[in-house]
Design an enzyme around this catalytic site. Structure first.
Site, mmCIF file in Angstrom:
data_model
loop_
_atom_site.group_PDB
_atom_site.id
_atom_site.type_symbol
_atom_site.label_atom_id
_atom_site.label_comp_id
_atom_site.label_asym_id
_atom_site.label_seq_id
_atom_site.Cartn_x
_atom_site.Cartn_y
_atom_site.Cartn_z
ATOM 1 N N GLY A 131 -82.709 118.070 -26.444
ATOM 2 C CA GLY A 131 -83.036 118.211 -27.861
ATOM 3 C C GLY A 131 -81.823 118.634 -28.661
ATOM 4 O O GLY A 131 -81.685 119.817 -29.000
ATOM 5 N N SER A 133 -80.051 116.023 -31.190
ATOM 6 C CA SER A 133 -80.034 115.305 -32.481
ATOM 7 C C SER A 133 -81.244 115.659 -33.333
ATOM 8 O O SER A 133 -82.342 115.877 -32.823
ATOM 9 C CB SER A 133 -80.034 113.796 -32.245
ATOM 10 O OG SER A 133 -78.992 113.445 -31.383
ATOM 11 N N GLU A 248 -72.086 114.650 -20.041
ATOM 12 C CA GLU A 248 -72.810 113.477 -20.538
ATOM 13 C C GLU A 248 -71.852 112.298 -20.670
ATOM 14 O O GLU A 248 -72.195 111.162 -20.397
ATOM 15 C CB GLU A 248 -73.459 113.780 -21.900
ATOM 16 C CG GLU A 248 -74.114 112.556 -22.528
ATOM 17 C CD GLU A 248 -75.149 112.865 -23.599
ATOM 18 O OE1 GLU A 248 -75.155 113.978 -24.125
ATOM 19 O OE2 GLU A 248 -75.947 111.963 -23.893
ATOM 20 N N SER A 378 -71.100 108.594 -30.662
ATOM 21 C CA SER A 378 -70.733 107.198 -30.959
ATOM 22 C C SER A 378 -69.260 106.937 -30.616
ATOM 23 O O SER A 378 -68.469 107.869 -30.462
ATOM 24 C CB SER A 378 -70.971 106.907 -32.443
ATOM 25 O OG SER A 378 -70.019 107.609 -33.205
HETATM 26 C C1 LIG Z 1 -80.850 105.175 -26.792
HETATM 27 C C2 LIG Z 1 -80.521 106.504 -27.366
HETATM 28 C C3 LIG Z 1 -80.904 107.646 -26.709
HETATM 29 C C4 LIG Z 1 -80.637 108.891 -27.259
HETATM 30 N N1 LIG Z 1 -81.064 110.008 -26.596
HETATM 31 C C5 LIG Z 1 -80.868 111.221 -27.151
HETATM 32 C C6 LIG Z 1 -81.401 112.385 -26.528
HETATM 33 O O1 LIG Z 1 -82.038 112.322 -25.477
HETATM 34 N N2 LIG Z 1 -81.220 113.566 -27.135
HETATM 35 C C7 LIG Z 1 -80.509 113.706 -28.288
HETATM 36 O O2 LIG Z 1 -80.341 114.828 -28.756
HETATM 37 N N3 LIG Z 1 -80.001 112.621 -28.922
HETATM 38 C C8 LIG Z 1 -80.172 111.383 -28.382
HETATM 39 N N4 LIG Z 1 -79.672 110.271 -29.008
HETATM 40 C C9 LIG Z 1 -79.042 110.420 -30.318
HETATM 41 C C10 LIG Z 1 -77.533 110.220 -30.339
HETATM 42 O O3 LIG Z 1 -76.864 111.289 -29.736
HETATM 43 C C11 LIG Z 1 -77.135 110.042 -31.823
HETATM 44 O O4 LIG Z 1 -77.736 108.835 -32.269
HETATM 45 C C12 LIG Z 1 -75.647 109.973 -31.990
HETATM 46 O O5 LIG Z 1 -75.059 111.215 -31.752
HETATM 47 C C13 LIG Z 1 -75.256 109.496 -33.409
HETATM 48 O O6 LIG Z 1 -75.900 110.240 -34.391
HETATM 49 P P1 LIG Z 1 -76.740 109.531 -35.565
HETATM 50 O O7 LIG Z 1 -77.644 108.530 -34.969
HETATM 51 O O8 LIG Z 1 -77.296 110.612 -36.411
HETATM 52 O O9 LIG Z 1 -75.650 108.710 -36.400
HETATM 53 P P2 LIG Z 1 -74.665 109.282 -37.501
HETATM 54 O O10 LIG Z 1 -74.036 110.543 -37.002
HETATM 55 O O11 LIG Z 1 -75.368 109.325 -38.805
HETATM 56 O O12 LIG Z 1 -73.548 108.165 -37.519
HETATM 57 C C14 LIG Z 1 -73.681 106.951 -38.296
HETATM 58 C C15 LIG Z 1 -72.367 106.179 -38.189
HETATM 59 O O13 LIG Z 1 -71.284 106.948 -38.752
HETATM 60 C C16 LIG Z 1 -70.221 107.083 -37.805
HETATM 61 N N5 LIG Z 1 -69.617 108.401 -37.945
HETATM 62 C C17 LIG Z 1 -70.266 109.588 -38.052
HETATM 63 N N6 LIG Z 1 -69.374 110.596 -38.146
HETATM 64 C C18 LIG Z 1 -68.142 110.055 -38.061
HETATM 65 C C19 LIG Z 1 -66.816 110.585 -38.086
HETATM 66 N N7 LIG Z 1 -66.581 111.904 -38.191
HETATM 67 N N8 LIG Z 1 -65.781 109.719 -37.962
HETATM 68 C C20 LIG Z 1 -65.996 108.371 -37.846
HETATM 69 N N9 LIG Z 1 -67.244 107.806 -37.832
HETATM 70 C C21 LIG Z 1 -68.301 108.621 -37.932
HETATM 71 C C22 LIG Z 1 -70.901 106.947 -36.442
HETATM 72 O O14 LIG Z 1 -69.979 106.505 -35.470
HETATM 73 C C23 LIG Z 1 -71.953 105.889 -36.736
HETATM 74 O O15 LIG Z 1 -71.392 104.603 -36.661
HETATM 75 C C24 LIG Z 1 -79.921 108.997 -28.491
HETATM 76 C C25 LIG Z 1 -79.518 107.848 -29.156
HETATM 77 C C26 LIG Z 1 -79.822 106.607 -28.621
HETATM 78 C C27 LIG Z 1 -79.378 105.389 -29.371
#
Ligand SMILES: Cc1cc2nc3c(=O)[nH]c(=O)nc-3n(C[C@H](O)[C@H](O)[C@H](O)COP(=O)(O)OP(=O)(O)OC[C@H]3O[C@@H](n4cnc5c(N)ncnc54)[C@H](O)[C@@H]3O)c2cc1C
Length: 395
Positions: A131, A133, A248, A378
């Site tokens: 937990g 995100s 991870e 990412s």
């Molecule tokens: C299949 C899957 C399983 C997952 N499982 C889990 C889980 O079990 N537990 C959990 O906690 N989370 C989980 N996640 C969540 C995952 O960790 C987040 O989706 C990830 O950290 C990105 O955050 P966000 O989706 O909020 O995107 P955002 O942070 O909003 O990013 C959007 C875009 O902006 C870019 N970006 C953001 N900040 C920067 C920066 N500083 N510099 C350059 N580019 C940037 C990102 O690369 C991306 O392209 C999972 C995600 C997926 C897809």
């Protein structure tokens, strides 16, 4: 870099290979077997088989024996990853617990936590979720707002998590919460271990493009969490999370390499069987170049993995370098997914079963690979980490 395994490691490989050959039901490798099962039935089958594998001593390969592990070396863990993929062992049902939580418990846990959490994980008695995100905190994880108030003998937790893998199967969740709202962003965060069956915890599924709902949302409403249910010190959850994320992002990617390499062979076979411009697609010069490029990318992944493995065997801490491995394997696999769609053309987008149930494994893998450059941080974020923390470049 050491490109070979020693005699003891090879002996380990041959014993493991023998056990897997004798214990994996033949029908599991029949094309379409897994997609013919109901998703819950498939999960239960995997959960049970994995527990039996642990009973036979093939789990927690490099973990200490006093916590139920096998006490093996990092090289044996890499061999285990290779051999299990090679034998088409289904992917673990407890990835968050096994890969991320357990090594963190080994670093930060109390003796009591090590003795309970780790064996329960190995035998799949407890399925763990992560937990981290939240709707307003992904890449910028320190923006998290789920809060835990100190109520004397317990924490009172309120907030929401999202994209939680295994949300609908989870028993427990390791959760980042804000325990001191007045502290600077990265301070005042703690890692609580929360029972997902407790009153006030609700999981809701989210549907993915593969048709599955293997992740979801988790809501906490006035959840009472015992004071002892914390990993690491109060308000030091950020430090715990950074160590956990380095697990991870991965140390060695030999398991991934083995699986992707087999997929590449399948894509090449597909190219031989399909027609393009009146000839086998595999004779198309552009496609041949792409197949060659994918092979090079994967072989570089293997060499990088062996390089990392050598460093780990020599006792080096990887820390932020783990981001390089994550970048390399996730992007190599995504390129391979695109190559598959290029070779398969429109047929790669066709589905048969209702709700995507009949996806071909290569189709499923190509769709899944889209998420691999997001979860665990990412690619853009990994590049920032490598630039700033590994190369020491200015922000
Ligand atoms: C299949 C899957 C399983 C997952 N499982 C889990 C889980 O079990 N537990 C959990 O906690 N989370 C989980 N996640 C969540 C995952 O960790 C987040 O989706 C990830 O950290 C990105 O955050 P966000 O989706 O909020 O995107 P955002 O942070 O909003 O990013 C959007 C875009 O902006 C870019 N970006 C953001 N900040 C920067 C920066 N500083 N510099 C350059 N580019 C940037 C990102 O690369 C991306 O392209 C999972 C995600 C997926 C897809």
């Amino acid at each position: 870099m050491d490109l070979s395994y020693n005699a003891e490691d090879e002996q380990f490989r041959s014993e493991l290979r023998g056990w897997l050959e004798a214990n994996i039901p033949r029908e599991w490798s029949r094309p379409g077997f897994w997609s013919s099962l109901d998703r819950e039935e498939a999960f239960a089958l995997r959960r049970d088989w994995e527990a039996r594998k642990a009973e036979a001593g093939w789990a927690g390969i490099s973990w200490p024996t006093e916590y139920g592990g096998r006490g093996g070396t990092p090289a044996q863990k890499a061999i285990y990853d290779e051999e299990t993929v090679r034998a088409s062992v289904p992917y673990t049902v407890n990835p968050l617990g096994l890969t991320f939580l357990a090594p963190s418990v080994m670093v930060f846990g109390t003796e009591e936590q090590k003795k309970t959490i780790i064996p329960d994980l190995l035998f799949n008695r407890v399925i763990w979720c992560q937990g981290f995100s939240e709707p307003g905190a992904g890449s910028d994880l320190a923006a998290l707002s789920t809060r835990a108030e100190d109520q004397g003998d317990h924490w009172l937790v309120n907030g929401q998590k999202v994209w939680t893998t295994n949300a609908m199967h989870g028993d427990w969740i390791f959760t980042l919460v804000r325990t001191n709202p007045d502290a600077p962003r990265h301070a005042g965060i703690s890692m609580l271990l929360i029972d997902m069956h407790a009153e006030g915890v609700e999981a809701r599924p989210l549907k993915q493009m593969s048709g599955e709902s293997e992740f979801g949302e988790v809501f906490f409403t006035d959840v009472r969490v015992p004071k002892s249910s914390i990993l690491g010190p109060v308000d030091k959850g950020w430090e715990v999370a950074m160590v956990l994320l380095s697990f991870e992002r991965g140390s060695s990617a030999m398991g991934q390499y083995t699986g992707f390499r087999r997929e590449l062979d399948q894509v090449a076979a597909l190219a031989k069987g399909r027609e393009r411009f009146g000839k086998p697609a595999a004779e198309d010069p552009q496609l041949r170049q792409k197949l060659g490029a994918s092979l090079v990318e994967l072989e570089l992944l293997k060499l990088h993995s062996l390089h990392i493995l050598t460093a780990v065997e020599q006792g080096r801490e990887l820390g932020f370098e783990a981001s390089m491995t994550k970048l390399q394997w996730s992007e190599a696999h995504q390129d391979l997914g695109e190559l598959f769609l290029d070779v398969a053309e429109l047929s790669g987008q066709e589905t048969t079963g209702e709700d995507f149930a009949g996806l071909d494994p290569l189709q499923h893998s190509a769709l899944w690979s889209r998420s691999e450059t997001i979860w665990g941080g990412s690619s853009q974020v990994q590049r920032n980490v490598v630039a700033e923390r590994v190369l020491g470049l200015p922000r």
